[in-house]
Scaffold this active site. Sequence first.
Site, PDB file in Angstrom:
ATOM      1  N   ASP A  25      -3.841  -8.600 -18.645  1.00  0.00           N
ATOM      2  CA  ASP A  25      -2.738  -9.028 -18.962  1.00  0.00           C
ATOM      3  C   ASP A  25      -2.046 -10.001 -18.178  1.00  0.00           C
ATOM      4  O   ASP A  25      -0.838 -10.150 -18.880  1.00  0.00           O
ATOM      5  CB  ASP A  25      -1.177  -7.275 -17.957  1.00  0.00           C
ATOM      6  CG  ASP A  25      -2.081  -7.239 -16.538  1.00  0.00           C
ATOM      7  OD1 ASP A  25      -2.530  -7.815 -16.057  1.00  0.00           O
ATOM      8  OD2 ASP A  25      -1.144  -6.370 -16.965  1.00  0.00           O
TER       9      ASP A  25
ATOM     10  N   HIS B 212      -0.856  -0.091  -8.407  1.00  0.00           N
ATOM     11  CA  HIS B 212       0.891  -0.343  -7.808  1.00  0.00           C
ATOM     12  C   HIS B 212       1.206   1.213  -7.348  1.00  0.00           C
ATOM     13  O   HIS B 212       2.183   1.307  -7.239  1.00  0.00           O
ATOM     14  CB  HIS B 212       1.730  -0.597  -9.518  1.00  0.00           C
ATOM     15  CG  HIS B 212       2.155  -1.852  -9.650  1.00  0.00           C
ATOM     16  ND1 HIS B 212       2.535  -2.988  -9.901  1.00  0.00           N
ATOM     17  CD2 HIS B 212       1.705  -2.209 -11.256  1.00  0.00           C
ATOM     18  CE1 HIS B 212       2.114  -3.687 -10.205  1.00  0.00           C
ATOM     19  NE2 HIS B 212       2.208  -3.495 -11.437  1.00  0.00           N
TER      20      HIS B 212
ATOM     21  N   HIS C 128       0.790  -8.920 -12.795  1.00  0.00           N
ATOM     22  CA  HIS C 128       1.590  -8.290 -11.896  1.00  0.00           C
ATOM     23  C   HIS C 128       1.367  -8.169 -10.450  1.00  0.00           C
ATOM     24  O   HIS C 128      -0.223  -8.275 -10.001  1.00  0.00           O
ATOM     25  CB  HIS C 128       1.978  -6.950 -12.251  1.00  0.00           C
ATOM     26  CG  HIS C 128       2.684  -6.774 -13.565  1.00  0.00           C
ATOM     27  ND1 HIS C 128       1.770  -6.337 -14.715  1.00  0.00           N
ATOM     28  CD2 HIS C 128       3.607  -6.825 -13.967  1.00  0.00           C
ATOM     29  CE1 HIS C 128       2.184  -6.178 -15.854  1.00  0.00           C
ATOM     30  NE2 HIS C 128       3.828  -6.740 -15.239  1.00  0.00           N
TER      31      HIS C 128
ATOM     32  N   ASP D 119      -4.528  -9.786 -11.820  1.00  0.00           N
ATOM     33  CA  ASP D 119      -3.364  -8.737 -13.040  1.00  0.00           C
ATOM     34  C   ASP D 119      -2.514  -9.810 -13.130  1.00  0.00           C
ATOM     35  O   ASP D 119      -1.913 -10.583 -11.854  1.00  0.00           O
ATOM     36  CB  ASP D 119      -3.342  -7.270 -12.628  1.00  0.00           C
ATOM     37  CG  ASP D 119      -2.163  -6.157 -14.097  1.00  0.00           C
ATOM     38  OD1 ASP D 119      -3.068  -5.816 -14.212  1.00  0.00           O
ATOM     39  OD2 ASP D 119      -1.176  -7.104 -13.446  1.00  0.00           O
TER      40      ASP D 119
HETATM   41  N1  Q9C Z   1       8.420  -3.866 -20.883  1.00  0.00           N
HETATM   42  C1  Q9C Z   1      -0.005  -2.639 -14.591  1.00  0.00           C
HETATM   43  O1  Q9C Z   1       0.198  -3.492 -15.280  1.00  0.00           O
HETATM   44  N2  Q9C Z   1       7.451  -2.903 -16.347  1.00  0.00           N
HETATM   45  N3  Q9C Z   1       1.407  -2.850 -14.190  1.00  0.00           N
HETATM   46  C2  Q9C Z   1       7.068  -2.423 -17.761  1.00  0.00           C
HETATM   47  C3  Q9C Z   1       7.498  -3.114 -20.298  1.00  0.00           C
HETATM   48  C4  Q9C Z   1       6.579  -2.478 -15.719  1.00  0.00           C
HETATM   49  C5  Q9C Z   1       2.460  -2.977 -14.916  1.00  0.00           C
HETATM   50  C6  Q9C Z   1       8.151  -2.555 -18.181  1.00  0.00           C
HETATM   51  C7  Q9C Z   1       4.633  -3.257 -15.444  1.00  0.00           C
HETATM   52  C8  Q9C Z   1       3.782  -2.059 -14.853  1.00  0.00           C
HETATM   53  C9  Q9C Z   1      -1.010  -2.406 -14.047  1.00  0.00           C
HETATM   54 ZN    ZN Z   2      -0.529  -6.172 -14.897  1.00  0.00          ZN
END
Ligand code: Q9C
Ligand code: ZN
Length: 340
Positions: A283, A158, A196, A194
């Site tokens: 994830d 990100h 995301h 991933d």
């Molecule tokens: N409940 C990576 O997996 N949103 N980043 C957080 C948590 C941000 C994830 C919400 C998610 C970023 C590298």
């Molecule tokens: Zn992620």
Amino acid sequence: MIVFHAEASLLQNPPTFFRHGRLMPHPETAERYRVLRAAVEGAGHDLRLAGDTGEGPIRAVHNADYVDFLRTAWERRGELKNIGEELLATQFPRVGMDARPVGLQGQLGFYLGDTSTTIRQDTWAAAYGSAQVAVTAADHAAVAGGVTYALCRPPGHHAYAGYGSGFCYFNNAAIAAQRLRERLGGPVALLDIDVHHGNGTQGIFYTRADVLTLSIHADTSNYFPFYCGYADETGAGAGEGYNINVPLPHGSGDDVWLAAIRDGLARIAAFAPVALVVSLGLDASAEDPIGALKVSTDGFRQAGAHIAAAGHRTVLIQEGGYLCEALPRNLTAFLAGMAG
Ligand code: Q9C
Ligand code: ZN
């Protein structure tokens, strides 16, 4: 398999972040590194400490002013009154707000994209160490070929050229891809699995035709990073056609996810890269605390097998994947799938 890692991943351990009106446990903790490292040790992989190649490979991807900000921000905390254990942005620039302010508070919003990505005492050391893991793995792969796993923490996909977000500071996968591009001289492909969208990676290579970026992720219309990750983002200028987004419906399981990976690998094969970088988030797991897909442990094993069967010189870069019972076994299953 050779696994590179760095003890600096034990640093920068944020306990909480502000969410839904309360302080919640932060998912991106140092414990993730301990758990993932114990998993690869237990599986008998060949662990090696990363080297230190300096800031050059980081600066090949990131803007100089952002690198300098990250290195000095904590030392500058005296600019603000009554500072606690972390520096957190309060304002963020919107489209059309392009000026870079001189003061620390304004720069926090300029260089960090959200409130879950903060600056703490050891943020620089951890992010720098994580990037060195990626560079060391890329350098090894450039010489030895085969498959190398970079146990990077904090994650990277990100992070844009000029700012961090989504728990990410330096884009480890982009740094590895650029390093392979320079060392091998041919085109490089980046496959991001991933859960995301790999928005930082997309942003870094969006106008380039020499690095193909392909992200398979949970649909972003109601999920981080919200403002991109859609199938109509295909690259711009010389990079038109060299960015591919594959958003999947939330709740998708092994069949849908593995079909997307197989299709993605076919697109990558047609591009004929000299190396493949995989942004290996775990994830997408059904058990992940912030995930949105339902991939099983055997799904991760099959994903590893498909990627290995594609036969590219491959660097695996650890991205997300948060503490849950399945996390270590999903990593060892993926690596076992890669090993055949
Ligand atoms: N409940 C990576 O997996 N949103 N980043 C957080 C948590 C941000 C994830 C919400 C998610 C970023 C590298
Ligand atoms: Zn992620």
